[in-house]
Design a protein around this motif. Structure first.
Motif, PDB file in Angstrom:
ATOM      1  N   UNK A 147     -24.931-113.320 100.366  1.00 55.89           N
ATOM      2  CA  UNK A 147     -24.362-114.514 101.289  1.00 55.89           C
ATOM      3  C   UNK A 147     -25.523-115.133 101.812  1.00 55.89           C
ATOM      4  N   UNK A 148     -26.529-114.987 101.676  1.00 56.13           N
ATOM      5  CA  UNK A 148     -28.034-115.888 102.055  1.00 56.13           C
ATOM      6  C   UNK A 148     -27.730-117.700 100.340  1.00 56.13           C
ATOM      7  N   UNK A 149     -27.395-116.864  99.231  1.00 52.16           N
ATOM      8  CA  UNK A 149     -27.464-118.119  98.738  1.00 52.16           C
ATOM      9  C   UNK A 149     -25.692-118.858  98.669  1.00 52.16           C
ATOM     10  N   UNK A 150     -25.133-118.476  99.881  1.00 52.30           N
ATOM     11  CA  UNK A 150     -23.889-119.243  99.954  1.00 52.30           C
ATOM     12  C   UNK A 150     -24.046-120.016 101.506  1.00 52.30           C
ATOM     13  N   UNK A 195     -29.874-114.064  92.218  1.00 55.67           N
ATOM     14  CA  UNK A 195     -29.585-112.248  93.103  1.00 55.67           C
ATOM     15  C   UNK A 195     -28.683-111.790  92.247  1.00 55.67           C
ATOM     16  N   UNK A 196     -28.718-110.673  92.250  1.00 57.30           N
ATOM     17  CA  UNK A 196     -28.045-109.719  91.168  1.00 57.30           C
ATOM     18  C   UNK A 196     -26.287-109.862  91.361  1.00 57.30           C
ATOM     19  N   UNK A 197     -25.874-109.931  90.409  1.00 56.43           N
ATOM     20  CA  UNK A 197     -24.190-109.893  90.286  1.00 56.43           C
ATOM     21  C   UNK A 197     -23.743-108.468  89.999  1.00 56.43           C
ATOM     22  N   UNK A 209     -20.049-115.292  93.673  1.00 55.95           N
ATOM     23  CA  UNK A 209     -20.387-114.677  94.567  1.00 55.95           C
ATOM     24  C   UNK A 209     -19.462-113.795  95.477  1.00 55.95           C
ATOM     25  N   UNK A 210     -18.692-114.831  96.064  1.00 53.45           N
ATOM     26  CA  UNK A 210     -18.224-114.126  97.114  1.00 53.45           C
ATOM     27  C   UNK A 210     -17.222-112.939  96.156  1.00 53.45           C
TER      28      UNK A 210
END
Length: 671
Positions: free
Chosen positions: A571-574, A606-608, A638-639
């Protein structure tokens, strides 16, 4: 007769249109008000419809009265060509297969895609993709594609794009495609790179590469080796280079192995010596394209028997130049999306004969296990454009032309079948893929091995070589990079290129070691080099550089560890994408200290889940504020990882033909 001009204004959907029409009036003519108004509505509809709809011949109304999408309009009357049937039926296509073949040609091409072979968790990604597709379509894995990483669905690309209920899946597939995890590509288009059998460290030339799906597939074989291997992707059409550049940039880390050139493949500059030639050469040549009839419906009315003959000479020249550029022990792959023997076997046979034994056809069966196809032919018949004669030899063609006082097409000897020579050349090793065999497009493919140096195939570099558009960075620019970004002396500065030291917006590109060596050998017009990793954020300044988001996948492995900030907070990236964030807040959420952050630019990752590795973005700090710009595909993934909806209520209510994230890179006819 008199003429009256009417100028009037119509306000429609908040837009104002000034319309002028000239009406022919006389005593026998009356203005039909209803017809006049309907014409006005048509003008307004044409003015308000999207540019793409006008270009595609649409009428601005894509739905029926029930609000459902209109089906692809196909009927047997429109999709018929007497010349095509006369040329192929009972000759190239067996009589007993014709009805099945032509029925398949009249159906839409199924959606197909492949998973990036270079991904560390490719099988896990494939399972995720297969699961996503299976929620909507019946999906099968392509039997000939390595490790089961190729997919084909029982629906067309239009079905995925137009159906409102498929919006979630469409956005997932588009995001995975833009991120380089998968590539939406026609099934038959995947075959040539497999037959090339590219290995890490190889130098590969793709002579007619745009739009670039095959090029990106080739690049995947080179990504495993950080500094070796290069693909030179050439195309004669400069307007297609941007799409080509975008395609090659999708594969994570692959753009550093890419050089894009703009030139005529028939006259591509020769290399200075045998050692500098290419290990692999792909000649996916321009062709009549009758293998694409399933998606190119306008071709049904345009196809004629001379289209292939018109291109034969150009195809021979491209393949010959490709053979001249291949080193001993290397491989040249020739392919077309045409089923016409004049463009296929005839071209191969003519070029092999002229190579004087330096090339031979290879058996492709071990590399394409599971692919169904027809062996290369030993005989064929040419049909004249007016369909009044069939020609089997050059003598018959000459007599036919003389009977018409020299009028008509001038056939060449190499267009006719020489059965004895074709058998000696092992033409049965070539493959013609027929659409009805595996529900694909039509295609022709063959691999040639270079067993000895092609005669007279080198050219020394000119003493005064013209200045190239891309040059290694200067010492002054190197100092600017170190000053503005704080990179150590161990960074590979020797692999950096630029266009202009005083450019309005400076851009710095990285190319691997093999690519740097190739840059010193190429005499072609270079249009793009490697991956853009640095860019100026203040115009006309080389002292204000930052990391480029486009090349972050290539840049990250080159950076010291302190330039990579890892976080599990997706969420930080978003949040950073939406608005900048105070440095102290960012450090608290990322779990780092302000002192550990680089001076200006850094990579945030960030990992996915599902084997998708991670999302990497270029971030920067300015005046105690951290900012980062994400691409749309990164936001989507990310979502998805956070379980957030990809399609909101407004999207569902609106429906419609939303912009496809991948429209710019969708598979287009490559020949």
């Amino acid at each position: 007769m008199s003429f009256a001009a009417f100028a009037f204004t119509i306000v429609h959907n908040k837009y104002t249109y000034n319309l002028t029409t000239f009406l022919s009036l006389n005593h026998n003519t009356a203005i039909n008000n209803s017809l006049f108004l309907s014409q006005c509505k048509a003008i307004i509809r044409g003015a308000t419809m999207g540019r793409n709809q006008r270009r595609k011949g649409g009428n601005g109304e894509k739905r029926d009265r029930n609000g459902d999408w209109k089906a692809d309009n196909r009927d047997d009357q429109t999709l018929h060509n007497a010349a095509l049937e006369k040329f192929y039926r009972g000759k190239v296509i067996a009589e007993e297969e014709w009805e099945t073949f032509i029925a398949c040609m009249r159906t839409p091409l199924p959606l197909s895609l492949r998973v990036n072979l270079s991904l560390p968790h490719a099988e896990e990604v494939a399972n995720f993709v297969g699961q996503q597709l299976s929620t909507v379509f019946t999906t099968t894995r392509l039997p000939f594609y390595p490790r089961g990483l190729g997919f084909q669905c029982d629906a067309s690309r239009a079905d995925l794009k137009r159906n409102i209920e498929h919006k979630h899946l469409k956005r997932v597939i588009s995001a995975l495609n833009e991120g380089g995890y998968i590539t939406r590509q026609e099934t038959v288009s995947m075959i040539p790179p497999l037959l090339l059998n590219v290995q890490p460290g190889h130098r590969v030339l793709d002579m007619c590469s745009a739009p670039g799906s095959k090029t990106s597939q080739i690049l995947e074989a080179l990504v495993g080796s950080q500094n070796s291997g290069v693909v030179v992707a050439n195309d004669v059409n400069s307007s297609r280079l941007d799409v080509l550049n975008h395609q090659t940039n999708r594969c994570p880390g692959a753009h550093g192995h890419t050089i894009i050139t703009n030139g005529d493949a028939m006259m591509y500059p020769l290399m200075p010596d045998e050692d500098s030639k290419f290990d692999r050469v792909l000649c996916d040549v321009m062709c009549s394209g009758d293998g694409t009839l399933r998606k190119s419906m306008d071709m049904w009315s345009r196809w004629n028997t001379l289209q292939g003959a018109d291109l034969h000479s150009s195809q021979c020249r491209v393949l010959t130049r490709g053979m001249q550029l291949c080193k001993k022990g290397g491989v040249v792959v020739y392919s077309t999306c045409s089923l016409n023997p004049i463009e296929d076997e005839a071209v191969l046979s003519d070029c092999i004969e002229k190579s004087k034994g330096s090339f031979r056809l290879m058996d492709p069966s071990t590399l394409l296990t599971g692919l169904k196809g027809q062996q290369g032919r030993y005989n064929w018949v040419l049909t004249t454009k007016d369909l009044d004669a069939e020609l089997r030899t050059m003598e018959e063609a000459t007599a036919y032309r003389e009977a018409r006082e020299g009028k008509g097409f001038a056939y060449r000897p190499g267009m006719f079948a020489n059965e004895e020579r074709l058998k000696e050349q092992n033409m049965h090793h070539a493959i013609r893929v027929l659409p009805h065999q595996q529900d694909t497009g039509g295609f022709f493919i063959a691999a040639l091995e270079c067993v000895s140096e092609y005669p007279n195939s080198t050219r020394p570099a000119p003493a005064m070589a013209p200045e190239k558009a891309f040059k290694p960075i200067t010492e002054q620019l190197k100092a600017s990079i170190r000053t503005s970004l704080g990179l150590p002396e161990t960074f590979p500065y020797d692999n950096l290129y630029f266009r202009n030291e005083v450019a309005r917006e400076q851009k710095i590109y990285y190319i691997c070691d093999t690519g740097r060596e190739m840059m010193s050998l190429l005499q072609a017009n270079v249009a793009q080099v490697g991956a853009k990793i640095f860019e100026a954020y203040i115009k006309h300044s080389n002292d204000k550089l930052r990391f480029s988001g486009e090349g972050v996948q290539t840049l990250a492995p080159l950076l010291p560890a302190n330039f990579i900030v890892k976080t599990t907070d997706a969420q930080l990236l978003l949040d950073l994408h939406s608005v900048g964030m105070n440095t102290s807040v960012f450090c608290r959420r990322a779990g780092v200290t302000a002192e550990s952050l680089p001076v200006h630019s850094f990579v945030l990752e960030t990992p996915l889940p599902n084997g998708l590795d991670c999302v990497r973005v270029a971030a920067e700090t300015n005046f105690s504020v951290v900012t980062a710009k994400l691409f749309d595909w990164q936001v989507t993934l990310l979502k998805l990882a956070l379980g957030q909806p990809l399609v909101d209520a407004a999207d569902k209510d609106e429906g419609g033909d939303e912009k496809d994230d991948n429209d710019a890179t969708a598979e287009a006819p490559e020949s």
